[in-house]
Design a protein around this motif. Sequence first.
Motif, short mmCIF file in Angstrom:
data_model
loop_
_atom_site.label_atom_id
_atom_site.label_comp_id
_atom_site.label_asym_id
_atom_site.label_seq_id
_atom_site.Cartn_x
_atom_site.Cartn_y
_atom_site.Cartn_z
N CYS A 39 -6.29 4.67 -6.79
CA CYS A 39 -5.09 4.03 -7.35
C CYS A 39 -4.04 3.80 -6.28
CB CYS A 39 -4.52 4.90 -8.47
SG CYS A 39 -5.52 4.93 -9.97
N LEU A 40 -3.88 4.76 -5.39
CA LEU A 40 -2.91 4.62 -4.31
C LEU A 40 -3.27 3.45 -3.40
CD1 LEU A 40 -0.38 5.94 -3.09
CD2 LEU A 40 -1.89 7.35 -1.68
N ALA A 41 -4.56 3.16 -3.29
CA ALA A 41 -4.99 2.05 -2.44
C ALA A 41 -4.50 0.70 -2.96
CB ALA A 41 -6.52 2.04 -2.34
N MET A 42 -4.13 0.62 -4.23
CA MET A 42 -3.63 -0.64 -4.80
C MET A 42 -2.16 -0.88 -4.50
SD MET A 42 -5.36 -0.88 -8.58
CE MET A 42 -4.55 0.59 -9.21
N LEU A 43 -1.46 0.11 -3.94
CA LEU A 43 0.00 0.06 -3.84
C LEU A 43 0.54 -1.19 -3.15
CD1 LEU A 43 2.55 1.63 -4.54
CD2 LEU A 43 2.36 2.81 -2.33
N PRO A 44 0.00 -1.64 -2.01
CA PRO A 44 0.56 -2.84 -1.39
C PRO A 44 0.57 -4.05 -2.32
CG PRO A 44 -0.89 -1.72 0.14
CD PRO A 44 -1.07 -1.04 -1.18
N ALA A 45 -0.52 -4.25 -3.06
CA ALA A 45 -0.59 -5.41 -3.95
C ALA A 45 0.35 -5.26 -5.14
CB ALA A 45 -2.03 -5.59 -4.44
N GLN A 62 0.29 -0.89 16.35
CA GLN A 62 -0.77 -0.66 17.32
C GLN A 62 -0.93 0.81 17.65
OE1 GLN A 62 -0.42 -3.01 20.88
NE2 GLN A 62 -2.40 -2.36 21.68
N VAL A 63 0.17 1.53 17.82
CA VAL A 63 0.09 2.95 18.17
C VAL A 63 -0.58 3.72 17.04
CG1 VAL A 63 1.41 5.03 18.68
CG2 VAL A 63 2.09 2.84 19.69
N LEU A 64 -0.15 3.47 15.81
CA LEU A 64 -0.75 4.15 14.66
C LEU A 64 -2.23 3.81 14.54
CD1 LEU A 64 -0.60 5.82 12.05
CD2 LEU A 64 0.12 3.72 10.87
N ASP A 65 -2.58 2.56 14.73
CA ASP A 65 -3.96 2.13 14.55
C ASP A 65 -4.88 2.74 15.61
OD1 ASP A 65 -3.04 0.65 12.43
OD2 ASP A 65 -2.90 -1.22 13.56
N ILE A 66 -4.46 2.71 16.86
CA ILE A 66 -5.29 3.30 17.92
C ILE A 66 -5.38 4.81 17.75
CG2 ILE A 66 -5.49 3.67 20.40
CD1 ILE A 66 -6.16 0.85 19.57
N THR A 76 -2.92 8.25 3.57
CA THR A 76 -1.60 8.15 2.95
C THR A 76 -0.59 7.51 3.89
OG1 THR A 76 -2.09 10.14 1.66
CG2 THR A 76 0.20 9.44 1.77
N VAL A 77 -0.60 7.92 5.15
CA VAL A 77 0.33 7.35 6.12
C VAL A 77 0.05 5.86 6.32
CG1 VAL A 77 1.02 7.37 8.55
CG2 VAL A 77 0.78 9.53 7.30
N ARG A 78 -1.21 5.52 6.44
CA ARG A 78 -1.56 4.12 6.69
C ARG A 78 -1.25 3.24 5.49
NH1 ARG A 78 -4.43 2.79 10.99
NH2 ARG A 78 -5.43 1.06 9.91
N ILE A 79 -1.50 3.73 4.28
CA ILE A 79 -1.21 2.91 3.11
C ILE A 79 0.30 2.78 2.92
CG2 ILE A 79 -1.10 4.68 1.29
CD1 ILE A 79 -2.97 1.33 1.10
#
Length: 512
Positions: free
Chosen positions: A41-47, A272-276, A356-359
């Motif tokens: 459910c949390l994965a839907m948050l951006p939309a 970029q920093v978070l992704d790497i 959680t941080v990334r979403i």
Amino acid sequence: MHASAHPEPETAETGKRRFRTSETYRRTRHEAAWLGFVLSCLAMLPALLAWTPQMTDYPSHLAGYKVMLDHGHDPFLTRYFLFKWEWTGNLGAELLMVPLTPLLGLEEAGRFIVASIPFLTGMAIMAVEWSLRKRVGVGAILAFAMIWSPSLLMGFLNYSLSLAFALFAFAGWVRLEGWRWRWAVMVPVGFVVWICHVSGWGVMGVLMFGYEWSRRRSWLDWRPLLKPWPLVFPLLPMLLGMGANSKVSYGRWGVLEYKWGILYKAMRSYDQVLDITSLCLVVAVLAAALVLRRFDGRVGWAALILLILTLIVPRQIFGGDYADYRLSTAALMVACMAIDWPVPRWGLALASLLFTVRIAVTSVVWYQDAQTARQLVAALDHVPEGSRVATAVAIPRTQWLFGPFEHFGSFAVVRRSAMENSNFALPDVHMLSMRETRYRFNDPTQRILYSPRQRIDLRKFKPARHADYLWYIGDRKPVGIPDGARIVYATPNSFLARLPNAVDLANPGDGS
């Protein structure tokens, strides 16, 4: 890689009954179901936070859906566009839009599909984990961090949907093992996944082959090659050329550099920093799992095959771009699901923190970009129905984040039935095409790639020669606009200009 991190009991049925009666099993099952559901459910948050999905390609897909569903009723859409249905392995969202649009409306139906894809992917990850181990491990939780992949952020809806269905299909393959009629279920399932997207069908085949390969009796055992036979039937329409495009390309230059790029950008999003850092953390956990022999070969072989395919598959297949880039994140997700490493609750919480941080970052960026998009789309209030709109989008040549406005001009089609130049409308590649063939007025003519010191001069923008309005979107202010153009609407990073000799087709008497 081993078939399982834990040896199976001597008598499977006895062990199964004993395990099912344990209090630990009941508690784990309850926690697994709720954890998977909450994270999905949390994965839907951006939309849910953005009024329209902030995906790079999404507006052009939405425009294509509008023409697809119009059936020739709109005189302007009929004047500008052609749409030819083809049964091909790239129809997932298109088919869903047919029943959803009458119920929700075009834009809300598209938004519903976008929100559903990450939810379904999350639940599919849990389904695979449950089918293999009947519990939740750290690997499945880490895999959630790959749901909002570069493919999904770019707007590859059909592929992302097919990947979710492929994971569900693989979970079913495992659960139905030993049932004599499993093939009868998997034949139609294979067609469903293929018709969503051919790449998801390929991932599904790799998953099932890898599972069977891990259970081989020896290196000379050839039976794993034949076990996934129920999935091969979509090859028939592909061999018959139904909707297939034969174009295959590795790109014009820098193939090795590009291949390295799609590996270290496997978790690319908006920081970029978070992704790497995220990628390094995931790779470190994978390395630890391999060293400690906590890597389940039933899924691990598929991850290895997907990694190899990422390196050898061409960039463009069947007319679609980034065929290999899609696989890099899929390989990482599958590798995480191969981690068979029971951890205490705090370990699961720590693993879920990455997702959680990334979403949270994605949700904030989408919400902010949606506010900008609301300002941009107000320009269409000044565009008459059926106008010709030349969109120019300024894009830095080097940037890490995914720009959401590269195809935003397609909203002119969605809301004003306009002719616009950022749509996916290439003959023999897309089902949508332009009636006008004397000049190019489709993607990528809207792109203006610029270097740090490069000036943008819209007086040289070719699509404006065939348009009534020029819609510019970009953070860099142009040094010039076409002669005689008059700006009728502007925001801090865009403007709409009425061009000389513009004609209002909806009200011909008002044209000049």
